[in-house]
Design an enzyme around this catalytic site. Structure first.
Site, PDB file in Angstrom:
ATOM      1  N   GLY A  59      17.369 -38.686 -20.549  1.00 45.72           N
ATOM      2  CA  GLY A  59      17.599 -37.270 -20.818  1.00 45.72           C
ATOM      3  C   GLY A  59      18.482 -36.697 -19.742  1.00 45.72           C
ATOM      4  NE  ARG A  60      23.563 -36.481 -20.603  1.00 47.90           N
ATOM      5  CZ  ARG A  60      24.775 -36.985 -20.395  1.00 47.90           C
ATOM      6  NH1 ARG A  60      25.785 -36.177 -20.164  1.00 47.90           N
ATOM      7  NH2 ARG A  60      24.979 -38.279 -20.409  1.00 47.90           N
ATOM      8  N   GLY A  61      19.652 -32.787 -17.789  1.00 50.37           N
ATOM      9  CA  GLY A  61      19.527 -31.337 -17.663  1.00 50.37           C
ATOM     10  C   GLY A  61      20.796 -30.807 -17.034  1.00 50.37           C
ATOM     11  N   GLY A  62      20.722 -29.605 -16.487  1.00 49.36           N
ATOM     12  CA  GLY A  62      21.914 -28.990 -15.935  1.00 49.36           C
ATOM     13  C   GLY A  62      22.369 -29.619 -14.641  1.00 49.36           C
ATOM     14  CG  MET A  63      19.453 -30.490 -11.687  1.00 52.56           C
ATOM     15  SD  MET A  63      18.309 -29.403 -10.806  1.00 52.56           S
ATOM     16  CE  MET A  63      18.923 -29.532  -9.152  1.00 52.56           C
ATOM     17  CB  VAL A  73      16.381 -38.633 -16.149  1.00 56.01           C
ATOM     18  CG1 VAL A  73      15.214 -39.548 -15.801  1.00 56.01           C
ATOM     19  CG2 VAL A  73      16.266 -37.315 -15.382  1.00 56.01           C
ATOM     20  CE  LYS A 120      16.459 -34.590 -12.093  1.00 56.99           C
ATOM     21  NZ  LYS A 120      15.465 -33.757 -12.709  1.00 56.99           N
ATOM     22  CG  ASP A 141      13.095 -25.414 -12.482  1.00 57.33           C
ATOM     23  OD1 ASP A 141      13.093 -24.423 -13.236  1.00 57.33           O
ATOM     24  OD2 ASP A 141      13.905 -26.345 -12.589  1.00 57.33           O
TER      25      ASP A 141
HETATM   26  N1  LIG Z   1       9.817 -39.719 -14.857  1.00 62.87           N
HETATM   27  C1  LIG Z   1      10.349 -39.615 -16.077  1.00 62.87           C
HETATM   28  N2  LIG Z   1      10.004 -40.479 -17.063  1.00 62.87           N
HETATM   29  C2  LIG Z   1      10.548 -40.373 -18.304  1.00 62.87           C
HETATM   30  N3  LIG Z   1      11.433 -39.417 -18.670  1.00 62.87           N
HETATM   31  C3  LIG Z   1      11.830 -38.537 -17.739  1.00 62.87           C
HETATM   32  C4  LIG Z   1      11.326 -38.581 -16.404  1.00 62.87           C
HETATM   33  N4  LIG Z   1      11.872 -37.564 -15.714  1.00 62.87           N
HETATM   34  C5  LIG Z   1      12.679 -36.919 -16.564  1.00 62.87           C
HETATM   35  N5  LIG Z   1      12.669 -37.492 -17.790  1.00 62.87           N
HETATM   36  C6  LIG Z   1      13.417 -37.069 -18.978  1.00 62.87           C
HETATM   37  O1  LIG Z   1      14.703 -36.655 -18.598  1.00 62.87           O
HETATM   38  C7  LIG Z   1      14.947 -35.333 -19.088  1.00 62.87           C
HETATM   39  C8  LIG Z   1      15.956 -34.650 -18.217  1.00 62.87           C
HETATM   40  O2  LIG Z   1      15.378 -34.307 -17.011  1.00 62.87           O
HETATM   41  P1  LIG Z   1      16.059 -33.256 -16.047  1.00 62.87           P
HETATM   42  O3  LIG Z   1      15.071 -32.946 -14.978  1.00 62.87           O
HETATM   43  O4  LIG Z   1      17.380 -33.780 -15.631  1.00 62.87           O
HETATM   44  O5  LIG Z   1      16.351 -32.028 -16.993  1.00 62.87           O
HETATM   45  P2  LIG Z   1      15.532 -30.715 -17.309  1.00 62.87           P
HETATM   46  O6  LIG Z   1      14.288 -30.666 -16.476  1.00 62.87           O
HETATM   47  O7  LIG Z   1      15.358 -30.613 -18.774  1.00 62.87           O
HETATM   48  O8  LIG Z   1      16.522 -29.592 -16.876  1.00 62.87           O
HETATM   49  P3  LIG Z   1      16.913 -29.114 -15.410  1.00 62.87           P
HETATM   50  O9  LIG Z   1      18.284 -29.610 -15.147  1.00 62.87           O
HETATM   51  O10 LIG Z   1      16.872 -27.639 -15.478  1.00 62.87           O
HETATM   52  O11 LIG Z   1      15.910 -29.713 -14.447  1.00 62.87           O
HETATM   53  C9  LIG Z   1      13.565 -34.709 -19.127  1.00 62.87           C
HETATM   54  O12 LIG Z   1      13.488 -33.597 -19.948  1.00 62.87           O
HETATM   55  C10 LIG Z   1      12.730 -35.876 -19.621  1.00 62.87           C
HETATM   56  O13 LIG Z   1      12.806 -35.957 -21.030  1.00 62.87           O
HETATM   57 MG   LIG Z   2      13.742 -31.455 -14.834  1.00 62.84          MG
END
Ligand SMILES: Nc1ncnc2c1ncn2[C@@H]1O[C@H](COP(=O)(O)OP(=O)(O)OP(=O)(O)O)[C@@H](O)[C@H]1O
Ligand SMILES: [Mg+2]
Length: 345
Positions: free
Chosen positions: A33-37, A40, A55, A149
């Site tokens: 998955g990916r978020g704004g920053m 993963v 990450k 957060d």
């Molecule tokens: N330890 C983990 N095990 C499995 N999947 C994970 C794990 N950590 C994160 N993920 C997956 O990766 C996604 C992206 O995480 P990320 O923290 O980059 O984005 P976010 O939390 O949705 O947004 P933000 O950038 O605001 O933090 C998560 O929503 C989750 O689905």
């Molecule tokens: Mg996150």
């Protein structure tokens, strides 16, 4: 070096260029998955042979000295918290200018995806999730660590151990709040990252933040799990900031008429504008909510998350393989990630 020549020296082994790459002793296997920053990835720890979630943080954060030192310090604190509802952090460091965190891989869904798929949750499921998050947050607060957060995307929901504990919830991303960005969450490039749906009023005005700010965010998450939308939901960012600071939250029982009106007061207190007017601890809030809702314990529940989506995705191997296949279809890695690709020596 242009992108094409970088990629030529780094022949991607799949449609996603980072797949197969080795970064700081981890081999990247697929994107989770990916978020704004950050992005993963599911990766293999080549030293220990175990699967981890890796990450990689965008360089925008790497360049910010304040963020870097807070990242290092809070990663250490988060790694030191041994709590069943906090994702264990194995290692945090830097490779080729990219900050990375290796953590326990959680097989399941994040709460954002779960709500998007299922809509509002059953009351018992929402309360079980709330209690696990409250326990995690209180443990962090006891060590003077504020998450900053708390939001559905940072809550991972895995299959639980038995029918009394149908789901196991993990809180992730301690110390990764976008403090280095402007209040509105816009990057220097003007791109919006993250969400303001869960941000406590004192964070908006720059007043001191403590565990009660996380409590406010938790209450927003709980409201969303029960109603389907967070308490303050505005299209316009400024309106949203204004609402957190000045608007009365909607009564929970309006959005969820099967919940007794007693629960409204509990939510109002958790969502109070001033931290002193809130509960002292997250567990105190969730216990009050349970009492108001008339919840007696984990039994006597309606269909659970395991019965619903988490079970469908994770319980049987066939469904898991299907979910994995779906996850492999991911976009190309972001441009900033390309420099960390390393070719065979
Ligand atoms: N330890 C983990 N095990 C499995 N999947 C994970 C794990 N950590 C994160 N993920 C997956 O990766 C996604 C992206 O995480 P990320 O923290 O980059 O984005 P976010 O939390 O949705 O947004 P933000 O950038 O605001 O933090 C998560 O929503 C989750 O689905
Ligand atoms: Mg996150």
């Amino acid at each position: 070096m242009n992108t094409a020549s970088r990629q030529a020296s780094w022949p991607p082994r799949s449609a996603s260029g980072l797949i197969g790459a080795e970064i700081a002793g981890y081999r990247v296997e697929r994107e989770l998955g990916r978020g704004g920053m950050a992005v993963v990835y599911c990766a293999k720890d080549l030293r220990l042979g175990r699967t981890v979630a890796l990450k990689l943080l965008a360089p925008e954060y790497t360049r910010n000295e304040a963020f870097r030192s807070r990242f290092a310090q809070e990663s250490r604190v988060a790694a030191a918290i041994d709590h069943p509802n906090i994702v264990p952090v194995f290692e945090a460091g830097e490779a080729d200018g990219i900050l990375y965190i290796a953590m326990c891989f959680v097989s399941g869904l994040d709460l954002r995806a779960l709500i998007d798929r299922e809509g509002r949750l059953t009351v018992p499921a929402a309360l079980r999730i709330a209690a696990q998050l409250a326990s995690a947050l209180d443990a962090a607060h006891a060590r003077d660590l504020v998450h900053r957060d708390v939001k559905p995307g940072n809550v991972l929901v895995a299959k639980g151990i038995d029918s009394d504990h149908p789901e196991h919830v993990y809180l992730t991303d301690f110390g990764l709040a976008k403090k280095s960005l402007s209040l509105t969450g816009f990057t220097s490039a003007g791109e919006f990252v993250g969400t303001l749906d869960y941000v406590a009023p004192e964070r908006i005005t720059g007043r001191p933040v403590d565990g009660r700010s996380d409590l406010y965010s938790l209450a927003c998450v709980v409201h969303e799990t029960l109603v389907g939308v967070p308490p303050f939901h505005r299209e316009d960012h400024l309106e949203l900031l204004w609402a957190h600071q000045c608007d009365q939250p909607p009564a929970l029982s309006e959005g969820r008429p099967d919940i007794p009106a007693e629960a409204d007061e509990v939510m109002f207190r958790a969502l109070a504008k001033v931290p002193d007017d809130r509960y002292d601890t997250c567990m105190e809030f969730v216990s009050a909510l349970r009492t108001a809702v008339g919840e007696v314990g984990p039994r006597g529940r309606t269909p659970t998350l395991v019965d619903m989506r988490v079970g469908a995705d994770c319980a049987d191997p066939g469904a898991e393989a299907e979910a994995e296949a779906a996850r492999v279809v991911v976009p190309e890695p972001p441009a900033w990630a390309v420099p960390v690709l390393r070719g065979p020596a």
